[in-house]
Design an enzyme around this catalytic site. Structure first.
Site, short mmCIF file in Angstrom:
data_model
loop_
_atom_site.label_atom_id
_atom_site.label_comp_id
_atom_site.label_asym_id
_atom_site.label_seq_id
_atom_site.Cartn_x
_atom_site.Cartn_y
_atom_site.Cartn_z
N SER A 118 0.95 -17.30 -10.41
CA SER A 118 2.08 -18.20 -10.20
C SER A 118 2.40 -18.37 -8.72
O SER A 118 2.08 -17.51 -7.90
CB SER A 118 3.32 -17.68 -10.93
OG SER A 118 3.86 -16.60 -10.20
N LYS A 119 3.03 -19.48 -8.45
CA LYS A 119 3.46 -19.79 -7.09
C LYS A 119 4.52 -18.78 -6.65
O LYS A 119 4.54 -18.33 -5.51
CB LYS A 119 4.05 -21.21 -7.11
CG LYS A 119 4.60 -21.68 -5.81
CD LYS A 119 5.20 -23.07 -6.00
CE LYS A 119 5.67 -23.63 -4.68
NZ LYS A 119 6.11 -25.00 -4.79
N ARG A 120 5.41 -18.46 -7.60
CA ARG A 120 6.53 -17.56 -7.30
C ARG A 120 6.03 -16.23 -6.72
O ARG A 120 6.66 -15.63 -5.86
CB ARG A 120 7.31 -17.32 -8.59
CG ARG A 120 8.69 -16.75 -8.44
CD ARG A 120 9.49 -17.01 -9.71
NE ARG A 120 8.75 -16.62 -10.90
CZ ARG A 120 8.79 -15.40 -11.43
NH1 ARG A 120 9.53 -14.47 -10.88
NH2 ARG A 120 8.11 -15.12 -12.52
N HIS A 121 4.90 -15.78 -7.23
CA HIS A 121 4.38 -14.50 -6.75
C HIS A 121 3.47 -14.67 -5.53
O HIS A 121 2.84 -13.71 -5.09
CB HIS A 121 3.59 -13.80 -7.87
CG HIS A 121 4.47 -13.25 -8.94
ND1 HIS A 121 4.66 -13.87 -10.15
CD2 HIS A 121 5.24 -12.14 -8.97
CE1 HIS A 121 5.51 -13.17 -10.87
NE2 HIS A 121 5.87 -12.11 -10.19
N GLY A 122 3.38 -15.90 -5.05
CA GLY A 122 2.58 -16.13 -3.84
C GLY A 122 1.08 -16.18 -4.10
O GLY A 122 0.28 -15.99 -3.18
#
Ligand code: GLU
Length: 510
Positions: free
Chosen positions: A269-273
């Site tokens: 995910s984007k959230r986790h970079g």
């Protein structure tokens, strides 16, 4: 409210039939993650394998999530990965427009049509009332209060301008849907809520818009992430309510990754970079290598091709079968991607590698006299990614600090003292070179090896190793180098080579 049926007929008449039609339907969130790229790729491959049409549709009804330039990122990524679409926002097509916000009037009319068919109803319940319903149970379903309004009550509310949403009327019974990957799944309709199709501002919910669009665009195969699996029964009920043909569903399992910090496995995910496609390119990965690797994240070829790892796009198109898509989540593994990438790099024609490598070479080696075209072949087979290049070639620009002990080498039976003697003779040999070419440097050093071999009664090939060691250490300042002594000296140029050899001799005189 009376509906103009000719309007519906005209739209339906435009729907193409008789061909496989797939669509990639991203929401413009400004980030093309690996899972998204894989969905796009499989969607593309299904269409191309069948000789059908591949369509790009932008699903931008959730304006809160919209990011400036996001559509550009999507198009750039598709372009770089070779996912050319036949119909889409910028290329047009028979069922345009291909952007959901430009199709708003359609959704409203189709929602009204469902109301007329008694498969949907207007709900005037206030936010407060709905919140109250969920007070004790956040998952409580809507209680169908407005489903029981009489026509007079509805007309009065409409006349008073009361805001409303349109909800799908979920029938009793069970719903079975078939997924090409997951098989048949049956749910009890009692578990499904009368979901909102049209919001009070007249905009559709995602769940409604995608069904309308997939139908009106003649989509035959709906390829999407498995997070939509639980919504599929509701989609089926919508198709049935309209009396439309249900497309083939192809749900793809998630792409997982081991979290660098916790080590636990989670969805990328984007959230986790986690890296997007463009991040991977910035990290020095080649598009074809990424595409090849991503194709195998959840799909495997069958039969004769079962063991094959490397596929060009035409080969993927040829080999891609929906039956090869896996139900189990796949794991994104950067080491595996490196392996694909280095194999692609090695296989490139040198003329194709040079323009890719040159900017990375120039990050470290700025002196234009040091020829990137000579450096590139030395590194092409030694790197995993283009980003490995600057560190690998930095010694050309700046001689590293090194210890005199590097002049000792067991295999060549060299001590620093012996190396010193050889390096002194090498300085003379290379200083005498007039025209600084590969052959001239080679011949000078080789000539020295021949002389020494004859004098010592040693084998020439052993002596060559012995002669090349000290000058390579002096020129590069390290034991492991891309390229041998002759190539390195040639790239450094005569003046710089002599300067470095002198420095080496000073060190050895120490
Ligand atoms: N717009 C959805 C997304 O980006 C796509 C879902 C679908 O393909 O139906 O997740």
């Amino acid at each position: 409210m009376s509906l103009d049926y000719t309007w519906f007929d005209a739209l339906e008449a435009k729907i193409p039939h008789g061909e496989v039609r797939t669509r990639f339907a991203p929401s413009p969130t400004g980030y093309m993650h690996v899972g998204n790229l894989r969905t796009a790729l499989y969607t593309y491959l299904i269409a191309r394998h069948a000789g059908g049409k591949f369509i790009l549709r932008i699903e931008d009804t959730d304006q809160k999530r919209k990011v400036e330039d996001a559509v550009a990122v999507i198009k750039r990524t598709m372009d770089a990965c070779g996912l050319d679409y036949d119909e889409g926002p910028d290329v047009g097509g028979p069922v345009a427009p291909y952007v959901q916000t430009e199709r708003q009037s359609y959704y409203k009319k189709y929602a009204e049509l469902l109301v007329e068919k008694k498969q949907a109803y207007r709900c005037f319940c206030s936010e407060e009332r709905l919140a109250k319903l969920r007070e004790n149970d956040p998952n409580a379903k809507y209680d169908r209060c407005c489903c029981h309004l009489t026509q007079e009550e509805i007309d009065a509310k409409l006349a008073a301008g009361e805001p409303y949403v349109i909800r799908q009327l979920i029938p009793e019974g069970t719903t079975t849907f078939s997924d090409a990957v997951y098989g048949d799944i049956t749910v009890d309709n009692a578990e499904l809520e009368d979901q909102v199709l049209l919001k009070s501002d007249g905009l559709p919910t995602y769940n409604f818009a995608n069904v309308i669009d997939d139908h009106l665009m003649g989509i035959t195969h709906v390829v999407r992430g498995s997070e939509y699996l639980s919504s599929a029964p509701k989609y089926n009920l919508l198709y049935e309510a309209f009396g439309w043909e249900i497309p083939t569903y192809v749900h793809c399992a998630s792409v997982m990754i081991a979290d660098g910090e916790t080590g636990s496995v989670r969805k990328m995910s984007k959230r986790h970079g986690d890296p997007s496609y463009e991040d991977l390119v910035k990290m020095g990965y080649l598009s074809p290598a990424v595409v090849n690797y991503v194709a195998l994240l959840g799909w495997s070829p069958k039969g004769e091709l079962a063991e094959q790892e490397f596929f060009t796009m035409p080969e993927l198109i040829d080999a891609f079968e929906i039956s090869g898509i896996s139900k189990s989540p796949s794991a994104f593994d950067l080491e595996k991607l490196k392996y694909f990438n280095s194999t692609y790099l090695k296989a490139m024609a040198p003329e194709a590698f040079l323009p890719l490598a040159e900017p990375y070479i120039r990050m470290a080696v700025t002196d234009p006299d040091m020829d990137a075209a000579l450096i590139a072949p030395l590194i092409q087979t030694r790197i995993d990614t283009l980003a490995d290049i600057p560190d690998m070639v930095a010694f050309f620009a700046c001689l590293p600090e090194y210890d005199v002990s590097l002049y000792a080498n067991k295999k060549n039976k060299l001590t620093p003292e012996l190396s010193r003697g050889i390096l002194e003779r090498e300085l003379d040999a290379i200083t005498a070179i007039q025209d600084w070419t590969y052959d001239a440097i080679h011949d000078a050093l080789y000539g020295l090896a021949e002389e020494m071999a004859a004098a010592e009664g040693a084998k020439l090939n052993k002596m060559v190793g012995k002669v090349m060691w000290p000058i390579r250490i002096a020129a590069a300042g390290k034991t492991v180098t891309p390229g041998g002594a002759v190539e390195i000296c040639q790239i450094l140029g005569k003046e710089e080579t002599i300067r470095r050899v002198r420095l080496g001799l000073e060190k050895l005189a120490g």
